[in-house]
Design an enzyme around this catalytic site. Structure first.
Site, short mmCIF file in Angstrom:
data_model
loop_
_atom_site.label_atom_id
_atom_site.label_comp_id
_atom_site.label_asym_id
_atom_site.label_seq_id
_atom_site.Cartn_x
_atom_site.Cartn_y
_atom_site.Cartn_z
N CYS A 53 2.00 -5.16 13.69
CA CYS A 53 1.81 -4.85 12.26
C CYS A 53 0.57 -3.98 12.09
O CYS A 53 -0.33 -4.29 11.31
CB CYS A 53 1.72 -6.11 11.41
SG CYS A 53 3.16 -7.16 11.55
N HIS A 54 0.55 -2.93 12.89
CA HIS A 54 -0.53 -1.96 12.77
C HIS A 54 -0.10 -0.62 13.37
O HIS A 54 0.89 -0.54 14.10
CB HIS A 54 -1.82 -2.46 13.42
CG HIS A 54 -1.66 -3.11 14.77
ND1 HIS A 54 -1.09 -2.48 15.84
CD2 HIS A 54 -2.01 -4.35 15.21
CE1 HIS A 54 -1.11 -3.30 16.89
NE2 HIS A 54 -1.64 -4.45 16.53
#
Ligand code: TYD
Length: 140
Positions: A53-54
Site C-alpha cells: 500500500c505504497h
C-alpha cells in the site's frame, strides 16, 4: 510514461541438476534490471493481510515468492490496475518507480523476497493514495 506498462514478470533460468535447483538473480541488468542495493523478505503474513500500500519515488523492485505464493496488485493512479500471481521461485515481478503496490493472499508458507535498487529511505515512500495520484499527475 505509463509506469504500469513497465511492470512485467521476469523468468529466471533454473540451473537444475540431480541435486536440485539453483536460481541466480544478478544485478546491473543481468537478471535484475538495476544495481542491487537492498534485499529484504516478508513471511508470516496471514492470508487476509494486505501489505505494501505504497509507491516509491526512487526505488525499483523485483519481488520473488521463493516459497509459497501471494498476489501483487499494481495501480498507476489513473484508474488502471493489474493483478499478478507469484507462485514460483524462478519467476518475479519487476516494479518501476511511481507504481502503487499491494501484496495480499499470502499462503501460509509464503516467503516473498524483495530486491531493491536503493537503500531504505522512508521519505521516498508514498503511503497515501491521494498523494500518489497527485504526484502521478504532476509527472505528466
Ligand atoms: P513496510 O514498508 O510497512 O512493509 P510492507 O511494504 O511489507 O507493508 O515496512 C515494515 C517496517 O519495516 C517499517 O517499520 C519500516 C521497516 N523497513 C525498514 O526498516 N527497512 C526496509 O528496507 C523496509 C522495506 C522496511
Amino acid at each position: 510514461m505509463q509506469n504500469i506498462n513497465l511492470v512485467r514478470m521476469l523468468d529466471f533460468q533454473q540451473k537444475g541438476d540431480e541435486r536440485g535447483q539453483l536460481v541466480v538473480a544478478e544485478g546491473s541488468g543481468k537478471d535484475i534490471p538495476f544495481e542491487i542495493k537492498r534485499v529484504f523478505y516478508i513471511y508470516g503474513s496471514d492470508a487476509d493481510v494486505v501489505r505494501g500500500c505504497h509507491a516509491n519515488r526512487k526505488t525499483e523492485f523485483v519481488m520473488i515468492n521463493v516459497a509459497g505464493s501471494s498476489k501483487v496488485k499494481v495501480k498507476d493512479g489513473e484508474g488502471n490496475e493489474v493483478i499478478y500471481f507469484l507462485d514460483k521461485p524462478h519467476t518475479g515481478i519487476y516494479l518501476p518507480t511511481m507504481i502503487w503496490k499491494e501484496m495480499y493472499e499470502f499462503s501460509k508458507d509464503s516467503v516473498l523476497l524483495v530486491i531493491a535498487s536503493e537503500h531504505y529511505d522512508a521519505e521516498e515512500y508514498i503511503r497515501d493514495y491521494t498523494v500518489f495520484e497527485k504526484e502521478t499527475k504532476m509527472e505528466k
